[in-house]
Design an enzyme around this catalytic site. Structure first.
Site, short mmCIF file in Angstrom:
data_model
loop_
_atom_site.label_atom_id
_atom_site.label_comp_id
_atom_site.label_asym_id
_atom_site.label_seq_id
_atom_site.Cartn_x
_atom_site.Cartn_y
_atom_site.Cartn_z
N GLU A 198 -17.08 53.15 18.73
CA GLU A 198 -17.58 51.82 18.30
C GLU A 198 -18.98 51.52 18.80
OE1 GLU A 198 -15.00 52.00 20.53
OE2 GLU A 198 -13.37 52.27 19.12
N ASP A 220 -13.78 59.89 20.96
CA ASP A 220 -13.31 58.61 21.48
C ASP A 220 -14.47 57.63 21.56
OD1 ASP A 220 -11.60 56.73 22.54
OD2 ASP A 220 -10.80 58.04 24.10
N ASP A 226 -6.40 51.76 20.91
CA ASP A 226 -5.51 51.70 22.08
C ASP A 226 -4.53 50.54 21.94
OD1 ASP A 226 -7.05 53.80 22.96
OD2 ASP A 226 -8.27 52.58 24.30
#
Length: 783
Positions: free
Chosen positions: A399, A396, A469
């Site tokens: 970035e 997760d 998300d």
């Protein structure tokens, strides 16, 4: 007058000789290219192969040794011929020609026949000096000239519901839901990768297409493949092939934010098994680590809370006994009290900005430091992989998440320069570190990674990027499709999204899981998810396990079960497609323009695609849509998968779409294997496959099988069986089996169905055209 003419001729002759001499002096031949100076630039052109050319530019007299994060290819031996074309130099391989202007620095690319493909603009490269966190650097800009109506694709996963990337501008900064690479592919059959990992800009307008970003050089690769498949093959040659994922990775995944205890996730698996709804993977999301109730100072400690996960080894063993696999989340950021953070801090391997979660003090490690990648794996391996034996990773925030943002954060140092100069490569390096270290640790399990970001080259690491998300809305479902297609056209084949959308709180006031509209949205999203490389249910606010939408016999439960079962029936087709992706540089989600570029209508269609070579998928993205328009490309005839209605290509047809029906068409000439009904991917052998032949054109299909989950296939341990359909003779040839592996089926039965136009095949049909016993030797089946 005669005298003046002689003077003019003399001047012209001298000018030509001077120009020729200057031209000859300007170019310095290299082994597979040349270098020269123009417009205060040092420019080097090098053939990496017959189809790939690297163009490398720096300010004149300012040398820079570039180390690419994405490119794994070294120049291969290539015959390059040099010719003079006026004052310009022409470089030719067997596939492409490159014309170089020594005065303007302009570079033109042609195919072997001399057809112009692309122009690197005259005077189109700019270097503007800047101070990059205390280091002299440049803002670099590269401009190209394209044909006015030339369609281009790629650039990244962009949620703007557009497919063709012409006449658009994008600030390329990888964040949650936005995943960019400075790359585009043209409908003319070439691609360009501008090799720069900085926060960048893409801009296309009628005057030019340009990239700009931070760096010390302008460095790009021109790749010619004649068509989209050819370009993707060149991308993979340059930046790495996509490895095989295990068979189970193409089953159904269930997760949520989050399972709080080891018993909770086990109970979910047990209930799926009791209901006999197929599932292969359970995913454990965040905060399985200690002390999360008090603070997040131990965020991502890669260890287990003793109260909620008292016996993680037993937990994973129980998951495996239920014939399922476990993916477990790990983050790039660490809380201040974790051992990892303390070691990274002591070695200056933390990028010092605030990451998720708020007020935790968590900060990301420096993925650009090779030693840091190894340290990360040391903890991850000891705390999880070699300790509990999980089967894959959920990476997760790759970035990564960045909160309390300050402009100065982007000037923070990393191992390779300021954060802004390398940011977009963060996910690539994080995935690389885990994948390469896992392979060094064990070859018994193929690397499986679910990750929230990506960059060109990440396909090399067993990564599957999800769209982030996203909101649970019809509009967002619609945007997923062109975003996925542009992402996969970058040569990165694995993509998925949260089935139903991540944030679903908006539906609570309308009844939550019992809201008819949310149920329909979820089912439509699941139908789309069944025809993506990873079929994964996930979200927050509302639980997503199938029983939360009703009992068996209710429409929402039954529609989900129907599409999950279809996914499992198609596993032989999907796994064989995975082999095509890995071995032949294929693509799972194929925009119509890939296979039907001659049909110009496909150049703008981003809401339909082929899944593999045979299935045309047109997801429904509107509420209460009882019918749905589907464009069937010219160049093939088509069968409605559900009814076998037969259509000529080159037309839009209206498809009936009750809530349990996804618009799905099969290309004529297709040969599609269907597997047994199973509860998990490897439950039953493929010794009695149904083979459907869709007549109307010649066709072939390669059935691929191996040991399902290890790297022995890289040593040739696998088998293939080629099926060939001759439409004129109505004959199916099953060729000799090639290869072998442990546990291979040596004798088997194929149940052959010749699909008849406009006649439905009933489920579990006994109307088998022929049953064929096959022992590995070629056989012909007349139908």
């Amino acid at each position: 007058m005669k005298f003046l003419k002689q003077i003019y001729l003399l001047v012209a002759l001298v000018s030509t000789l001077v120009a020729t001499k200057m031209s000859a002096q300007s170019f310095e031949p290299t082994k597979q290219g040349l270098q020269f100076s123009a417009q205060d630039l040092d420019i080097k052109i090098e053939f990496y192969s017959n189809n790939i050319v690297r163009v490398y530019k720096t300010p004149k007299g300012v040398s820079y040794d570039k180390k690419s994060l994405s490119v794994v290819k070294s120049p291969e031996k290539t015959v390059v011929n040099f010719e003079q074309k006026g004052n310009n130099k022409l470089l030719k391989s067997s596939s492409i020609q490159v014309e170089v202007n020594p005065v303007t620095g302009g570079i033109s690319f042609y195919d072997a026949s001399g057809k112009l493909l692309l122009k690197d603009k005259d005077y189109g490269t700019q270097f503007s000096a800047i101070d990059d966190g205390g280091t002299p650097s440049f803002k670099v800009r590269e401009g190209f000239l394209l044909d006015k109506n030339e369609a281009v694709y790629g650039v990244g996963q962009i949620m703007d519901n557009k497919f063709n990337r012409r006449n658009s501008s994008h600030h390329m900064q990888n964040e949650n839901m936005s995943t960019y690479s400075p790359y585009f592919m043209s409908v003319k059959g070439y691609g360009v990768f501008w090799d720069n990992n900085s926060i960048s800009d893409y801009n296309d307008n009628p005057q030019e297409l340009s990239f700009s970003g931070i760096g010390h050089c302008a460095d790009y690769y021109f790749m010619y493949g004649k068509n989209a498949d050819g370009v993707i093959a060149q991308v993979r040659d340059l930046t790495g092939k996509a490895p095989m994922l295990p068979l189970w990775a193409y089953g159904f995944f269930q997760s949520k934010e989050r399972y709080h205890t080891q018993d909770e996730s086990l109970d979910v698996l047990k209930k799926y098994r009791k209901l006999q709804v197929p599932i292969d993977v359970i995913i454990q999301d965040w905060r399985y680590w200690p002390e999360y109730q008090k603070s997040d100072s131990l965020w991502n400690s890669q260890s287990f809370d003793k109260e909620r996960f008292p016996d993680p080894k037993k937990w994973v063993n129980e998951i495996h006994k239920l014939n399922a696999k476990l993916l477990i989340v790990t983050w790039p950021g660490f809380g201040p009290k974790t051992d990892q953070r303390k070691e990274f801090d002591s070695k200056n391997m933390i990028i010092n900005f605030d990451s998720w979660p708020p007020k935790s003090g968590a900060r990301p490690y420096d993925v650009f430091n090779p030693e840091a990648l190894n340290i990360y794996w040391r903890y991850l391996n000891k705390g999880i992989f070699s300790y509990i034996g999980n089967d894959g990773w959920w990476l997760d925030s790759t970035e990564p998440d960045h909160i309390n943002v300050k402009e100065s954060d982007f000037l923070l140092p990393t191992h390779l320069g300021t954060y802004r100069s390398v940011k977009n490569g963060f996910s690539l390096m994080h995935n690389k570190g885990i994948a390469t270290n896992q392979r060094l640790t064990s070859t018994d399990k193929r690397v499986v990674i679910l990750t929230r970001s990506g960059f060109l080259g990440q396909q090399l690491y067993g990564s599957n990027t999800w769209s982030g998300d996203v909101q649970s809305t019809w509009e967002m479902l619609e945007k997923q499709i062109p975003a996925a297609l542009n992402y996969t056209l970058m040569g990165i084949p694995n993509w998925n999204s949260d089935i139903g959308g991540f944030f679903a709180g908006r539906w609570k006031k309308d009844g939550g899981n019992m809201s008819p509209e949310f149920q329909e949205l979820y089912v439509r999203w699941m139908q789309f998810g069944a025809f993506t490389p990873m079929m994964r249910s996930h979200g927050t606010d509302l639980p997503r396990e199938i029983w939360n939408f009703g009992d068996r016999g209710t429409w929402c439960f039954d529609a989900q079960e129907k599409i999950i079962n279809l996914r499992y029936k198609l596993l032989p087709y999907i796994y064989s497609t995975s082999w095509e992706v890995s071995n032949y540089n294929g693509t799972f989600m194929r925009p119509l323009v890939m296979d039907f570029a001659a049909d110009t209508k496909t150049h703008e269609i981003g809401n339909e695609y082929l899944f593999g070579r045979s299935f045309l998928v047109a997801p429904v993205t509107k509420y209460k849509a009882k019918i749905w328009p589907v464009y069937l490309p010219q160049g093939s005839d088509w069968y409605n998968f559900w009814t076998n209605e037969y259509y000529k290509g080159g037309q839009t047809v209206t498809t009936d779409t009750p809530v349990d029906i996804l618009p799905l068409y099969v290309k004529s000439g297709s040969i599609v294997p269907f597997g047994p009904k199973v509860q998990y991917a490897t439950e039953k052998k493929w010794d009695n496959l149904e083979i459907r032949v869709y007549p109307g054109a010649n066709g072939e299909f390669l059935l691929y099988e191996d040991e399902n989950d290890n790297y022995n296939y890289e040593k040739g341990v696998y088998s293939t069986i080629k099926f060939k359909w001759n439409d004129l003779e109505k004959t199916l040839t099953i060729e000799d089996r090639k290869g072998n592996f442990s546990g291979m089926i040596k004798s088997r039965k194929f149940r052959i169905i010749l699909v008849k136009p406009n006649q439905t095949i009933a489920d579990n049909s006994t109307e088998i055209t022929k049953s064929v016993f096959y022992n590995g030797k070629q056989t012909h089946v007349k139908l």
